[in-house]
Design an enzyme around this catalytic site. Sequence first.
Site, mmCIF file in Angstrom:
data_model
loop_
_atom_site.group_PDB
_atom_site.id
_atom_site.type_symbol
_atom_site.label_atom_id
_atom_site.label_comp_id
_atom_site.label_asym_id
_atom_site.label_seq_id
_atom_site.Cartn_x
_atom_site.Cartn_y
_atom_site.Cartn_z
ATOM 1 N N GLN A 1 -1.547 -0.873 6.470
ATOM 2 C CA GLN A 1 -2.590 -0.243 7.250
ATOM 3 C C GLN A 1 -1.856 0.642 8.132
ATOM 4 O O GLN A 1 -2.484 1.501 8.765
ATOM 5 C CB GLN A 1 -3.636 -0.949 7.545
ATOM 6 C CG GLN A 1 -4.672 -1.555 6.175
ATOM 7 C CD GLN A 1 -5.219 -0.505 5.506
ATOM 8 O OE1 GLN A 1 -5.221 0.626 6.012
ATOM 9 N NE2 GLN A 1 -5.626 -0.868 4.352
ATOM 10 N N LYS B 1 -0.724 4.681 0.499
ATOM 11 C CA LYS B 1 -1.726 4.861 1.851
ATOM 12 C C LYS B 1 -0.993 5.660 2.777
ATOM 13 O O LYS B 1 -1.542 5.663 3.649
ATOM 14 C CB LYS B 1 -1.766 3.393 2.559
ATOM 15 C CG LYS B 1 -2.654 2.194 1.323
ATOM 16 C CD LYS B 1 -2.660 0.821 2.048
ATOM 17 C CE LYS B 1 -3.113 0.073 1.175
ATOM 18 N NZ LYS B 1 -4.314 -0.291 0.328
ATOM 19 N N CYS C 1 -10.858 -7.305 -0.072
ATOM 20 C CA CYS C 1 -9.818 -8.115 -0.364
ATOM 21 C C CYS C 1 -9.518 -9.165 0.691
ATOM 22 O O CYS C 1 -8.241 -9.383 1.008
ATOM 23 C CB CYS C 1 -8.549 -7.545 -0.980
ATOM 24 S SG CYS C 1 -9.191 -6.472 -2.460
ATOM 25 N N HIS D 1 -5.195 -10.092 4.081
ATOM 26 C CA HIS D 1 -5.400 -9.443 2.678
ATOM 27 C C HIS D 1 -5.300 -10.537 1.685
ATOM 28 O O HIS D 1 -4.270 -11.181 1.851
ATOM 29 C CB HIS D 1 -4.763 -8.147 2.517
ATOM 30 C CG HIS D 1 -5.104 -7.331 1.406
ATOM 31 N ND1 HIS D 1 -4.613 -7.563 0.310
ATOM 32 C CD2 HIS D 1 -6.009 -6.193 1.372
ATOM 33 C CE1 HIS D 1 -5.084 -6.608 -0.690
ATOM 34 N NE2 HIS D 1 -5.932 -5.770 -0.105
ATOM 35 N N ASP E 1 2.851 -7.358 7.439
ATOM 36 C CA ASP E 1 2.203 -6.394 6.280
ATOM 37 C C ASP E 1 1.980 -5.242 6.955
ATOM 38 O O ASP E 1 0.937 -5.147 7.872
ATOM 39 C CB ASP E 1 0.995 -7.386 5.675
ATOM 40 C CG ASP E 1 0.073 -6.603 4.783
ATOM 41 O OD1 ASP E 1 0.516 -5.030 4.647
ATOM 42 O OD2 ASP E 1 -0.876 -7.034 4.362
HETATM 43 N N1 C6P Z 1 -5.847 -2.769 0.939
HETATM 44 C C1 C6P Z 1 -7.931 -1.757 0.975
HETATM 45 O O1 C6P Z 1 -8.985 -1.125 0.503
HETATM 46 P P1 C6P Z 1 -1.380 -2.622 -2.233
HETATM 47 O O2 C6P Z 1 -2.552 -2.647 -3.205
HETATM 48 O O3 C6P Z 1 -0.337 -3.541 -3.049
HETATM 49 O O4 C6P Z 1 -0.996 -1.200 -2.355
HETATM 50 O O5 C6P Z 1 -1.958 -2.998 -0.942
HETATM 51 C C2 C6P Z 1 -2.174 -4.274 -0.824
HETATM 52 C C3 C6P Z 1 -2.875 -4.392 0.530
HETATM 53 C C4 C6P Z 1 -1.956 -5.548 1.567
HETATM 54 N N2 C6P Z 1 -2.446 -5.615 2.893
HETATM 55 C C5 C6P Z 1 -3.331 -4.982 3.386
HETATM 56 C C6 C6P Z 1 -3.532 -4.928 4.847
HETATM 57 C C7 C6P Z 1 -3.965 -3.901 2.563
HETATM 58 O O6 C6P Z 1 -5.057 -3.240 3.543
HETATM 59 C C8 C6P Z 1 -3.836 -4.020 1.184
HETATM 60 C C9 C6P Z 1 -4.445 -3.006 0.241
HETATM 61 C C10 C6P Z 1 -6.537 -1.509 0.093
HETATM 62 O O7 C6P Z 1 -8.208 -2.120 2.142
HETATM 63 C C11 C6P Z 1 -7.165 -2.058 -1.219
HETATM 64 S S1 C6P Z 1 -7.702 -3.732 -1.509
#
Ligand code: C6P
Length: 419
Positions: free
Chosen positions: A212, A235, A374, A132, A209
């Site tokens: 998910q 999430k 992203c 991401h 990370d």
């Molecule tokens: N992915 C998706 O729709 P934040 O925005 O900081 O809570 O998470 C960022 C992020 C980092 N790593 C991974 C693997 C992610 O999936 C995400 C967030 C969302 O897939 C929003 S782009």
Amino acid sequence: MQSRLASPPTTSIADALRGDFPALAQRINGHPLVYFDNAATTQKPRAVLDAMRRHYEEDNANVHRGVHTLGNRATAAYEGARDRAAAFLNAPAREEIIFTRGTTESLNLVATAWGAAHLKPGDAIVLTEMEHHSNLVPWQLLARRTGAVLRFIPVLGDEGRLDLTGLDALLRGARLLAFTHISNALGTVNPVAELCERARAAGIVTVVDAAQSAGHMPLDVRAMGCDFLACSGHKACGPTGIGVLYGRRELLEAMPPYQGGGEMITRVTFEGAEYQAPPHKFEAGTPNIAGAVGLRAALDYLGQVGLPAIHAQIQDVTAYARERLSEFRGIRIFGPREGARGGLVSVVLPGVHALDLATLADQQGVAIRVGHHCTQPLHDRLGVPATARASFSFYNTRAEVDRFVTVLERVIRMLKGSP
Ligand code: C6P
């Protein structure tokens, strides 16, 4: 078509728990909502909404400052949330849990604070091609600041598994390995413990990370063997604006602060400052107290439901969705065909623009996400500008997948103008 998958239990945990989520009860454009955008953010159970409301109504005060009763209650709630998060991740110590705004800020914290102290020109940072942007751009910025270089573990084909054949060469001379536990675009579940072990053997710091995977399955930083882990509350049924960075104590102690301000110091003069020990060293300013309260309520809720049961339900619905979607002629489905996978399915339908698909699906009450999610470099590798992604939580059902498929059939007929 008859499903090849075993029938689900007559009542799933989804049926039993959906009533806990007020947002799921609504109709969108005259249709019952099918919320399949859980990888972006999950809906919130009433327990979380109630806990945050109660906090603001009864305990609202700043933390770590007041000697008054509300201040003490707020501090206890905030630090209690830290204990809960430590238990959730099986962290060895509560001091290893730092509250952040979310995964993105957690990763930026490591890149900035650890990176500034440890990298020199020519040092390598190893990432994967499926990251991401939140686990890519902070390392690009760090590389630009320090003269370090980025290396990438390749992704194999549409199934999206990592090609680990050249890992030893990629790790040679590297200082840090950062990778996603579960891909938000492919659903690939990466072998965390193996990757961390191989990095550790080479003296390389690891960053996972877990955006998910947190809230989808039990997480255990000791079993993973990682040095840092980042995740977001929103999430995992918690509120937005709160997340966690787990960091191994010795590393956190040796790192400089991320941001300066109140709360993170022990003494300040005009010339300089002495800093608190972790975690407070990394939490400058008034934190997201109500967010921490909501996160704690979310983790309690997930704990009561049981993460193994949550995982099983998500796996079942995802496998079912993949099977039903494979009925569409010419469909390109990304992510692992077999075995463990994250709770999502990303597809490209021939001749159907992803944005049109999502817009028309929404008109029929189905919420999905389209775009590059992203992960633009990954989409460049796959050779597609956008995919349509359905992503699931434990409150989703096979019946909702059936509705999604019916809606898709209708949408495709509308877009292609054929029966
Ligand atoms: N992915 C998706 O729709 P934040 O925005 O900081 O809570 O998470 C960022 C992020 C980092 N790593 C991974 C693997 C992610 O999936 C995400 C967030 C969302 O897939 C929003 S782009």
